[in-house]
Structures are given as C-alpha cells and as structure tokens.
Write a protein that holds these residues in place. Structure first.
Motif, PDB file in Angstrom:
ATOM      1  N   TRP A 258       9.194   8.805   2.611  1.00  0.00           N
ATOM      2  CA  TRP A 258       8.815   7.424   2.319  1.00  0.00           C
ATOM      3  C   TRP A 258       9.918   6.455   2.728  1.00  0.00           C
ATOM      4  CZ3 TRP A 258       3.962   6.897   2.136  1.00  0.00           C
ATOM      5  CH2 TRP A 258       3.167   7.891   1.581  1.00  0.00           C
ATOM      6  N   SER A 259      11.161   6.891   2.685  1.00  0.00           N
ATOM      7  CA  SER A 259      12.245   6.001   3.115  1.00  0.00           C
ATOM      8  C   SER A 259      12.146   5.727   4.614  1.00  0.00           C
ATOM      9  CB  SER A 259      13.607   6.577   2.755  1.00  0.00           C
ATOM     10  OG  SER A 259      13.877   7.748   3.490  1.00  0.00           O
ATOM     11  N   TYR A 260      11.682   6.715   5.397  1.00  0.00           N
ATOM     12  CA  TYR A 260      11.486   6.476   6.833  1.00  0.00           C
ATOM     13  C   TYR A 260      10.318   5.526   7.078  1.00  0.00           C
ATOM     14  CZ  TYR A 260      14.930   9.933   8.206  1.00  0.00           C
ATOM     15  OH  TYR A 260      16.104  10.603   8.402  1.00  0.00           O
TER      16      TYR A 260
ATOM     17  N   LEU B  87       0.823  -1.217   0.000  1.00  0.00           N
ATOM     18  CA  LEU B  87       0.000   0.000   0.000  1.00  0.00           C
ATOM     19  C   LEU B  87       0.855   1.264   0.000  1.00  0.00           C
ATOM     20  CD1 LEU B  87      -2.866  -1.015   2.434  1.00  0.00           C
ATOM     21  CD2 LEU B  87      -3.015  -0.692  -0.041  1.00  0.00           C
ATOM     22  N   VAL B  88       1.918   1.258   0.780  1.00  0.00           N
ATOM     23  CA  VAL B  88       2.825   2.415   0.788  1.00  0.00           C
ATOM     24  C   VAL B  88       3.451   2.581  -0.588  1.00  0.00           C
ATOM     25  CG1 VAL B  88       5.024   3.272   1.722  1.00  0.00           C
ATOM     26  CG2 VAL B  88       3.279   2.393   3.262  1.00  0.00           C
ATOM     27  N   GLY B  89       3.778   1.482  -1.242  1.00  0.00           N
ATOM     28  CA  GLY B  89       4.333   1.559  -2.595  1.00  0.00           C
ATOM     29  C   GLY B  89       3.356   2.191  -3.570  1.00  0.00           C
TER      30      GLY B  89
ATOM     31  N   ALA C 258       3.048   5.973  -2.516  1.00  0.00           N
ATOM     32  CA  ALA C 258       4.278   6.727  -2.726  1.00  0.00           C
ATOM     33  C   ALA C 258       4.667   6.863  -4.190  1.00  0.00           C
ATOM     34  CB  ALA C 258       5.427   6.077  -1.961  1.00  0.00           C
ATOM     35  N   THR C 259       4.022   6.114  -5.076  1.00  0.00           N
ATOM     36  CA  THR C 259       4.384   6.171  -6.490  1.00  0.00           C
ATOM     37  C   THR C 259       4.172   7.585  -7.020  1.00  0.00           C
ATOM     38  OG1 THR C 259       3.780   3.872  -6.792  1.00  0.00           O
ATOM     39  CG2 THR C 259       3.904   5.219  -8.765  1.00  0.00           C
ATOM     40  N   GLY C 260       5.210   8.137  -7.589  1.00  0.00           N
ATOM     41  CA  GLY C 260       5.143   9.480  -8.154  1.00  0.00           C
ATOM     42  C   GLY C 260       5.476  10.587  -7.170  1.00  0.00           C
ATOM     43  N   SER C 261       5.634  10.254  -5.903  1.00  0.00           N
ATOM     44  CA  SER C 261       5.943  11.264  -4.896  1.00  0.00           C
ATOM     45  C   SER C 261       7.407  11.664  -4.997  1.00  0.00           C
ATOM     46  CB  SER C 261       5.651  10.727  -3.495  1.00  0.00           C
ATOM     47  OG  SER C 261       6.059  11.653  -2.520  1.00  0.00           O
TER      48      SER C 261
ATOM     49  N   LYS D  52      10.497  -0.651  -5.125  1.00  0.00           N
ATOM     50  CA  LYS D  52      10.086   0.759  -5.109  1.00  0.00           C
ATOM     51  C   LYS D  52      11.224   1.721  -4.791  1.00  0.00           C
ATOM     52  CE  LYS D  52       5.816   0.088  -6.047  1.00  0.00           C
ATOM     53  NZ  LYS D  52       5.233   0.581  -7.268  1.00  0.00           N
ATOM     54  N   ILE D  53      12.151   1.284  -3.959  1.00  0.00           N
ATOM     55  CA  ILE D  53      13.210   2.197  -3.514  1.00  0.00           C
ATOM     56  C   ILE D  53      14.473   1.375  -3.239  1.00  0.00           C
ATOM     57  CG2 ILE D  53      12.511   2.056  -1.090  1.00  0.00           C
ATOM     58  CD1 ILE D  53      13.216   4.996  -0.782  1.00  0.00           C
TER      59      ILE D  53
END
Length: 166
Positions: A44-46, A30-32, A35-38, A102-103
C-alpha cells in the motif's frame, strides 16, 4: 507548443484536467478504504507513492507557477486561472491529507525526494525574488566558490528546518 499555447488549450477544454485532479484524491480515499486493516503496508505504501507523485508534481508546478506569476509578473489574483493555478494545489493538499491520515509519510518510498525537491524550489525562488527586489550591485573579492558554499549551506539549513517542521 509553448506554455501559453498549452494553457490556452487546457482552458478551452478543461474537463480532462479537472477529472484528473478529482480522480487522484478520490483514488487516495478509495485506497484508504480498501487498505484499512491490511497488514501488507509495503504494498500500500507503493500505491500511495504513485498517487503522491501523480499529484505532487503538477501541484508543485502550480505552486511554482503561482509564485512566479504573482511575485515576478505581478499578475492580479483576479486574473488567475482556477483550473491551472488553484485546482492542482487544492487537489494535492487534499490527497496528502487523506494519505497522511492512513499512513505516515516516512513509510512511503521516495517521499523525502519530493520534500527535498520542494525545498530546493522554494529556496531558489526565494533567492531569485530577493535578488530581483534588492537590485544589489556589488564588487567583491569573495571567490565564487565561497558564494556557492554559502548557497549550499543555506539549502541545508532550509532542509533541516523543513524536516523539523514536519
């Protein structure tokens, strides 16, 4: 309360633990999506760091427990508790794959600490297993400090190899 009592209690009522290990990968997914496009990668790394720590600590504990039970206690795979021994590892793997897609892990604060912790545990279990298996008795004039330096150099070599692997 002993570990045996804790595991028995969890085995009698596994649903809170199952929900936890299903919720973490679901939260990472869900976070992925959110966060997409942010452009706020730091925020988001935290969030990802919290998810990684929330899943890695029980996952690493489960891996360590499995290694101990299978190598030292000689537990049969047929006697393994799926919820306590395999679900944390599978949930950790899925969560880490979702986050990695994602990251990069290099952007996640404290991720090096987890890999260092895992390297240390792996090295210690390997050395304990080796000492358990060889039953070596040695009389030596090598000072204990030299043995300690050799152990630290072995850990550094494993850490270096681990960083080149990933």
């Amino acid at each position: 309360m002993t570990l045996s009592q804790l595991f028995l209690s969890i085995s009698e009522n596994p649903w809170p633990l199952v929900l936890y290990f299903v919720a973490i990968p679901l939260a990472a997914w869900l976070v992925g999506i959110v966060a997409t496009g942010s452009r706020d990668v730091r925020f988001w790394s935290y969030i990802y760091a919290v998810l990684i720590y929330a899943i890695s600590l029980p996952g690493v504990f489960a891996v360590t427990l499995n290694v101990y039970l299978f190598l030292f206690e000689r537990q049969s795979i047929w006697q393994a508790n799926i919820i306590l021994q395999f679900l944390p590892v599978v949930s950790m793997a899925i969560t880490l794959m979702l986050i990695k897609s994602k990251i990069p892990f290099s952007l996640i604060p404290g991720f090096g600490k987890i890999s260092g912790f895992l390297t240390l545990i792996t090295a210690l279990i390997g050395i304990m297993w080796l000492l358990d298996r060889i039953h070596l008795v040695s009389f030596t004039y090598v000072p204990f400090s030299a043995i300690l330096i050799g152990f630290v150099l072995t850990l550094l070599a494993i850490r270096f190899a681990w960083s080149k692997l990933f």
